[in-house]
Write an enzyme that holds these catalytic residues in place. Structure first.
Site, short mmCIF file in Angstrom:
data_model
loop_
_atom_site.label_atom_id
_atom_site.label_comp_id
_atom_site.label_asym_id
_atom_site.label_seq_id
_atom_site.Cartn_x
_atom_site.Cartn_y
_atom_site.Cartn_z
N HIS A 18 0.89 -1.17 0.15
CA HIS A 18 -0.26 -0.13 -0.18
C HIS A 18 0.88 1.22 -0.13
O HIS A 18 1.92 1.15 0.56
CB HIS A 18 -0.87 -0.04 1.34
CG HIS A 18 -1.92 -1.00 1.25
ND1 HIS A 18 -3.10 -0.84 2.02
CD2 HIS A 18 -2.29 -1.93 0.20
CE1 HIS A 18 -3.99 -1.93 1.49
NE2 HIS A 18 -3.39 -2.49 0.84
N GLU A 41 0.98 3.86 1.83
CA GLU A 41 1.65 4.19 3.21
C GLU A 41 2.80 3.43 3.58
O GLU A 41 3.76 4.16 4.00
CB GLU A 41 0.05 4.07 3.99
CG GLU A 41 -0.99 5.20 3.77
CD GLU A 41 -2.19 4.23 3.10
OE1 GLU A 41 -1.66 3.26 2.10
OE2 GLU A 41 -3.36 4.22 3.35
N CYS A 74 -6.27 1.74 6.03
CA CYS A 74 -6.47 0.56 6.09
C CYS A 74 -6.18 0.15 7.71
O CYS A 74 -5.16 0.74 7.86
CB CYS A 74 -6.43 -0.58 5.10
SG CYS A 74 -4.93 -0.99 5.16
N CYS A 80 -2.35 -0.39 7.62
CA CYS A 80 -1.48 0.65 7.49
C CYS A 80 -1.59 1.64 8.72
O CYS A 80 -0.63 2.22 9.03
CB CYS A 80 -1.87 1.68 6.11
SG CYS A 80 -1.58 0.94 4.83
#
Lengths: 148, 148
Positions: free
Chosen positions: A47, A49, A77, A80
């Site tokens: 992801h 992040e 999410c 993260c």
């Protein structure tokens, strides 16, 4: 947020779910910039992040992002958000809220857990409509293309 | 679990918090093995489970660990438990419970969240004492060395 949104647009052009993130050092310098690379790396943990925080610690030569700010186009999410705890991130600023997949203002609300060992400052809903639009557009195009 | 524990011992010998993990394919073959590398990589997200799942998807040439089993010496934290959702992991077997940092049977109980999109089968507390001992010994040594 403009830089994060530009990273999200780049992700969309590569067929990735369009999420982009940047990390700012305590003095405001941009030290990392990343977008979602789940498809490119075939890695569901890639992801924006996580990639941005890894790049930021590498840039700083430290394991901690204390005093740093992560700006991301979508509510993080739970994975993260929990990673932000491990990275000791100072502040997270996010764009669109994610009622289905978010882990900050939705779902497990990671930073509000009693056992949470570190709580970044949180500012959510920044440029919300613009940040939500890129995701909506992406999924509309995907549905049309894949004939869902 | 023996292989995961051996990986944890290797981590301890490198000065890492001793957690080890292996991933088994649906046919029982070991396709990935990893231990905590937070110190070595200066990356707070380099937990054994994340590294093992990344290696497993690379080995399989797929993004999904459906039908696969991850065996880890310690209850996964919320970040790793949430990553297991993204990886669509089939089953997780863990050793020692972690009341302070765990995210499966403690804290946010990631797989029990109503919005959780995938729930691996969970078997916890396997060889619990042996798996807890290596962590206790590590932190006792650390305290003695660093004179806490």
């Amino acid at each position: 947020m403009e830089l994060a949104l530009a990273a999200a647009h780049e992700a969309a052009s590569r067929g990735e779910v369009p999420v982009g993130a940047v990390v700012l050092a305590p003095d405001g310098r941009v030290i990392a910039r990343a977008s979602n690379e789940v498809e490119a790396r075939q890695d569901p943990s890639a992801h924006a992040e996580i990639l941005a925080m890894r790049a930021a610690t590498a840039a700083l030569g430290t394991r901690s992002l204390a005093g740093c700010t992560l700006v991301v186009t979508l509510e993080p999410c739970p994975m993260c958000a929990s990673a932000m705890v491990h990275f000791r991130l100072g502040r997270v600023i996010f764009g669109a809220y994610d009622p289905k997949g978010g882990g900050v203002d939705h779902g497990p609300r990671i930073f509000e857990q009693p056992a949470c060992l570190h709580r970044p400052e949180v500012i959510g809903g920044v440029c919300e409509q613009e940040n939500a639009r890129i995701l909506k557009d992406f999924f509309i195009t995907l549905r049309e293309t894949r004939d869902f």
